[in-house]
Enzyme design. Structure first.
Site, PDB file in Angstrom:
ATOM      1  N   ASP A   1       2.920   6.519  -8.026  1.00  0.00           N
ATOM      2  CA  ASP A   1       4.294   6.259  -7.247  1.00  0.00           C
ATOM      3  C   ASP A   1       5.551   6.170  -8.001  1.00  0.00           C
ATOM      4  O   ASP A   1       6.606   6.412  -7.651  1.00  0.00           O
ATOM      5  CB  ASP A   1       4.147   4.645  -6.579  1.00  0.00           C
ATOM      6  CG  ASP A   1       2.907   4.717  -5.545  1.00  0.00           C
ATOM      7  OD1 ASP A   1       2.833   5.707  -4.638  1.00  0.00           O
ATOM      8  OD2 ASP A   1       2.076   3.880  -5.513  1.00  0.00           O
TER       9      ASP A   1
ATOM     10  N   HIS B   1       0.860  -1.338  -0.052  1.00  0.00           N
ATOM     11  CA  HIS B   1       0.180  -0.147  -0.008  1.00  0.00           C
ATOM     12  C   HIS B   1       0.973   1.555   0.120  1.00  0.00           C
ATOM     13  O   HIS B   1       1.423   1.674  -0.963  1.00  0.00           O
ATOM     14  CB  HIS B   1      -0.899  -0.051   1.328  1.00  0.00           C
ATOM     15  CG  HIS B   1      -2.060   0.959   1.218  1.00  0.00           C
ATOM     16  ND1 HIS B   1      -2.444   1.921  -0.056  1.00  0.00           N
ATOM     17  CD2 HIS B   1      -2.702   1.634   2.107  1.00  0.00           C
ATOM     18  CE1 HIS B   1      -3.408   2.759   0.365  1.00  0.00           C
ATOM     19  NE2 HIS B   1      -3.726   2.454   1.629  1.00  0.00           N
TER      20      HIS B   1
ATOM     21  N   HIS C   1      -1.963  -1.153 -11.407  1.00  0.00           N
ATOM     22  CA  HIS C   1      -3.006  -0.742 -10.338  1.00  0.00           C
ATOM     23  C   HIS C   1      -4.090  -1.688 -10.304  1.00  0.00           C
ATOM     24  O   HIS C   1      -4.377  -2.385 -11.488  1.00  0.00           O
ATOM     25  CB  HIS C   1      -3.507   0.550 -10.885  1.00  0.00           C
ATOM     26  CG  HIS C   1      -4.146   1.392  -9.921  1.00  0.00           C
ATOM     27  ND1 HIS C   1      -5.492   1.207  -9.506  1.00  0.00           N
ATOM     28  CD2 HIS C   1      -3.690   2.224  -8.612  1.00  0.00           C
ATOM     29  CE1 HIS C   1      -5.781   1.760  -8.411  1.00  0.00           C
ATOM     30  NE2 HIS C   1      -4.713   2.564  -7.761  1.00  0.00           N
TER      31      HIS C   1
END
Length: 466
Positions: free
Chosen positions: A404, A300, A346
């Site tokens: 990210d 996460h 994702h």
């Protein structure tokens, strides 16, 4: 400080409650028995992914468009929510604007309202200081303790100041006013996040000694930057060695990052944990500390730091971040060893993450600043190669970059070298979404969450019975 000449956030919420609760209750009464979806055995055994079984008001996630905040795309938020417009970068809104937007169910604040909320958060810090007992205990923690563990401890220590917990125990609350103390606790918690972040970072790099000062006339994001050392001449903080222009850009990066990470639907671990624990009428401090613990998981919130490590490692093993063929060969070798490409793919998205695009725009607007940073160059060039490789590899449903891919390496560029600390910054932002939802959970009177669990024998009976 601004004088209280505009309507407060609490007044705005109070005015919305009759209309919102009527809509909510009428909808539930009319459609309570309508079936939405069919849950498969694979879904039950695969982390309940995609099960439509959770109410979340503030945000939804579209596989193609990305996240929507009260039905606004990120791009629409960037053009609608007010910011300080420094250097004409008008797409960077204040996170306080997003906090207002989520708390009010979609009302766009004026700049004056956003600044008033910023002032309100500053005043809740009691002159920019953690309570003495909280500061003392955090000072005694082992300096190598994981920063997210320190943050979780800090939130739990602040819990003794919970209005909801105290008034509930005293028997002075009723269901109609649960939301008010929940709002007070939530705003107090959010206000304290810069102080907690600053204390934890100083524990990590400066023996717990302050790296900067809280400035009550500045916004929430600026104070996070200040407390981790942007204005202190210290050998302990690389950030303090930046030029004035770089310092301004770093603060704007912080505002951008904090604004786009506030929420991401309710099903992610940090949001769902906060909602689940909060459904037991647990106060915001205890509820969000559970979300913090979930955010600390490698699957996460730790993803950004993994990308930083990946980029540094890759750059040390290739001749140039501009050699696309060499990059492609490196990625194929990585996949052949059954490793992943961090920052790509994702659970829900099937397109480039709009949050990644916003960070990439930040880089493009400052192209000279990043021109000699090989890690940022590699991050950019990976977007030209990795989707093609992952598509040909065929085992990734979404071969495109997520947020990210860029977030951690940009902080790294400006001197934030403690990668474990990056998740603490994420946690500052993520407090806004789940806590806004928790206020509305109280307003709507949502019950304790209690799904039915099944063992394997029960599943066998369900799938084999006529």
């Amino acid at each position: 400080m601004l004088k209280n000449t505009v309507r407060s956030l609490k007044d705005e919420i109070k005015e919305l409650i009759p209309q919102k609760t009527q809509q909510f209750n009428l909808f539930r009464k009319k459609f309570k028995d309508v079936k939405i979806d069919t849950i498969t055995v694979n879904s039950i055994l695969s982390g309940m992914r995609g099960n439509k079984s959770m109410f979340w008001q503030g945000t939804t996630l579209d596989p193609i468009e990305g996240i929507r905040f009260n039905n606004f795309t990120l791009s629409q938020c960037q053009t609608s929510l007010p910011g300080l417009n420094q250097n004409n970068h008008s797409n960077i809104f204040l996170p306080e604007s997003m906090l207002w937007f989520l708390m009010t169910g979609g009302k766009i604040p004026t700049l004056q309202q956003s600044l008033q909320l910023s002032n309100d958060l500053s005043e809740r810090t009691k002159n920019g200081n953690l309570p003495p007992n909280v500061n003392n205990i955090l000072s005694q923690l082992p300096k190598k303790m994981h920063p997210m563990t320190q943050l979780s401890i800090g939130l739990l220590l602040l819990q003794e100041n919970s209005f909801f917990q105290k008034n509930y125990e005293n028997g002075t609350l009723n269901k109609d006013t649960y939301w008010e103390d929940t709002l007070e606790d939530s705003l107090n918690l959010i206000a304290m996040m810069p102080l907690l972040a600053g204390k934890i970072y100083s524990n990590m790099i400066n023996e717990g000694k302050p790296l900067g000062q809280f400035n009550p006339s500045k916004d929430w994001s600026y104070n996070i930057c200040s407390l981790i050392g942007i204005n202190k001449n210290s050998d302990s903080s690389n950030i303090s060695n930046l030029s004035n222009r770089q310092l301004e850009d770093f603060v704007n990066l912080m505002r951008l990052y904090l604004g786009i990470h506030v929420d991401h639907e309710g099903g992610n671990v940090s949001a769902h944990s906060t909602h689940l624990v909060g459904s037991a009428l647990t106060d915001p401090y205890l509820s969000y500390s559970s979300g913090i613990n979930g955010l600390a998981g490698p699957l996460h919130g730790l993803a950004a730091q993994e990308v930083v490590r990946f980029l540094i490692e890759m750059n040390s093993n290739i001749s140039s971040p501009k050699n696309l063929l060499e990059i492609e060969n490196y990625l194929w070798n990585l996949l052949s060893c059954k490793r992943v490409i961090p920052g790509y793919g994702h659970a829900v998205l099937r397109n480039t993450d709009p949050r990644f695009t916003s960070l990439l725009n930040f880089v493009h607007e400052r192209s000279q600043e990043f021109a000699n940073d090989s890690h940022v160059q590699l991050m950019q060039n990976l977007t030209k190669v990795a989707p093609k490789v992952l598509t040909e590899h065929g085992k990734c449903q979404n071969p495109y970059p997520n947020v990210d891919s860029a977030s951690g390496i940009l902080f790294y560029h400006y001197g934030l070298k403690q990668t474990l600390f990056m998740t603490v910054i994420f946690a500052c932002s993520r407090a806004i979404g789940p806590l806004s939802q928790l206020v509305w959970d109280r307003i709507y009177g949502l019950p304790i969450e209690r799904p039915k669990s099944l063992d394997l024998n029960s599943l066998k009976k369900l799938v084999t019975s006529p």
